[in-house]
Design an enzyme around this catalytic site. Structure first.
Site, PDB file in Angstrom:
ATOM      1  N   ASP A 133       0.839  -1.184   0.000  1.00 35.75           N
ATOM      2  CA  ASP A 133       0.000   0.000   0.000  1.00 35.75           C
ATOM      3  C   ASP A 133       0.882   1.245   0.000  1.00 35.75           C
ATOM      4  O   ASP A 133       2.005   1.235   0.520  1.00 35.75           O
ATOM      5  CB  ASP A 133      -0.899   0.029   1.247  1.00 35.75           C
ATOM      6  CG  ASP A 133      -1.931  -1.083   1.239  1.00 35.75           C
ATOM      7  OD1 ASP A 133      -2.239  -1.599   0.157  1.00 35.75           O
ATOM      8  OD2 ASP A 133      -2.426  -1.427   2.327  1.00 35.75           O
ATOM      9  N   ARG A 134       0.352   2.312  -0.531  1.00 35.43           N
ATOM     10  CA  ARG A 134       1.118   3.562  -0.621  1.00 35.43           C
ATOM     11  C   ARG A 134       1.619   4.023   0.756  1.00 35.43           C
ATOM     12  O   ARG A 134       2.751   4.514   0.883  1.00 35.43           O
ATOM     13  CB  ARG A 134       0.238   4.643  -1.257  1.00 35.43           C
ATOM     14  CG  ARG A 134       0.948   5.973  -1.457  1.00 35.43           C
ATOM     15  CD  ARG A 134       0.035   6.955  -2.172  1.00 35.43           C
ATOM     16  NE  ARG A 134       0.700   8.229  -2.403  1.00 35.43           N
ATOM     17  CZ  ARG A 134       0.138   9.257  -3.039  1.00 35.43           C
ATOM     18  NH1 ARG A 134      -1.088   9.141  -3.509  1.00 35.43           N
ATOM     19  NH2 ARG A 134       0.810  10.383  -3.200  1.00 35.43           N
TER      20      ARG A 134
END
Length: 344
Positions: A173-174
């Protein structure tokens, strides 16, 4: 750092080296098919196993990733005359219909600045045998798309213009930092992804859970279902009709109102660790999607400005049989939060 956490790190010594890449073959174009501008590409054996979205992105230079997903959703891309989803993995001999993309829809590719390149260069933990392991900074997406023009994979391709093949092995995930694997050889990508599907790749995370983790709760088994809101935001929830999902947890350190845990996902679902932690009543600190704001406010008071989830180590075998294990040190901004908890 407490003894238990130091012992946990002792078995994840980082490695660093350098090695050149090999070439990835191009798909062949079938002549004489379709209207002008339409391409029919035959997938060679060397590209078998690649996701269709990545295959298209590599051939539609300058086209935003959001546009690639849109032509897939609308059925403009066909594989063997049938519709496919973005996660479809190509097979040798597949014929891919690529529609004409008007140049007005193409955006010039974003260029990574010197500071970003230097940051990614300094984050390389391992580079050998066709495998890169990067200590991804939080806030950097793994690829462009959904309003993000430049991600880790695009930066790496600009940093290594002489490497014709650079692909993500898996994703983070970012907002998650830490170790992520990138293949510089097609053979390495296929091998490690096959190991991933067989459950033979080790991935361990460090996470700060809000509240007191239930004693004896070492395995969370809860099916997960992805939902897309009207805004386009992705949310995941535990649901009876979701995909089977398992995460192993180990308590490393307890604080007042928080617990440091090691998390090892058995399956690889979107937001799996975050939603499983929420499911047992201990959502992750700094998680704006799944943690109540009043709980996050308390952690912000300790200096936490992001999701406390870090990919601490990865391990896998290579096609040669060699086993690679690489650790990513916990970022200073997360170490300082733990220090504040210990004082408090």
């Amino acid at each position: 750092m407490p003894l238990q956490l130091r012992l946990w790190y002792r078995y994840h010594a980082p490695m660093r080296s350098n090695h050149p890449s090999d070439e990835a073959p191009a798909a062949s174009k079938s002549p004489g098919n379709g209207s002008p501008g339409v391409q029919f590409l035959t997938v060679p054996a060397e590209l078998a196993g690649q996701r269709i979205d990545n295959f298209l992105q590599a051939r539609l230079k300058g086209v935003p990733r959001s546009r690639v997903y849109r032509i897939l959703r609308k059925g403009e891309v066909r594989v063997n005359k049938g519709r496919v989803k973005a996660e479809y993995r190509l097979r040798a001999g597949d014929v891919v219909r690529v529609p004409p993309i008007r140049t007005t829809e193409q955006a010039p590719p974003a260029v990574a600045g010197e500071s970003l390149r230097n940051l990614v260069q300094a984050s390389i933990l391992y580079d050998d045998n066709g495998l890169l392991v990067i200590n991804k900074p939080a806030g950097l997406a793994v690829h462009g798309g959904s309003g993000v023009r430049l991600g880790l994979i695009e930066v790496l391709r600009q940093m290594f213009p002489g490497s014709p093949f650079i692909e993500l092995v898996h994703r983070l995930d970012r907002d998650t930092s830490g170790a992520i694997m990138v293949a510089r050889k097609r053979s390495v990508l296929q091998h490690v992804q096959a190991e991933l599907r067989a459950g033979r790749v080790g991935k361990s995370y460090l996470a700060l859970a809000s509240g007191k983790w239930p004693r004896g709760r070492k395995l969370v088994e809860a099916p997960l279902r992805k939902n897309t809101l009207k805004s386009g935001e992705r949310m995941v929830s535990v649901a009876p009709d979701g995909k089977p999902s398992q995460t192993r947890f180990q308590v490393l350190e307890r604080f007042s109102g928080a617990t440091l845990v090691a998390a090892e996902p058995v399956t690889g679902r979107t937001h799996q660790i975050r939603v499983h932690a929420q499911f047992v009543g201990c959502p992750l600190a700094g998680d704006v999607k799944y943690t109540p704001d009043e709980e996050n406010r308390r952690f912000r008071g300790l200096g936490l400005k992001r999701l406390f989830l870090h990919s601490a180590s990865v391990s896998c075998s290579l096609p040669s049989g060699e086993v690679v294990k690489v650790a990513a040190p916990l970022p200073e901004e997360l170490e300082s939060v733990l220090a504040a908890l210990r004082q408090g």
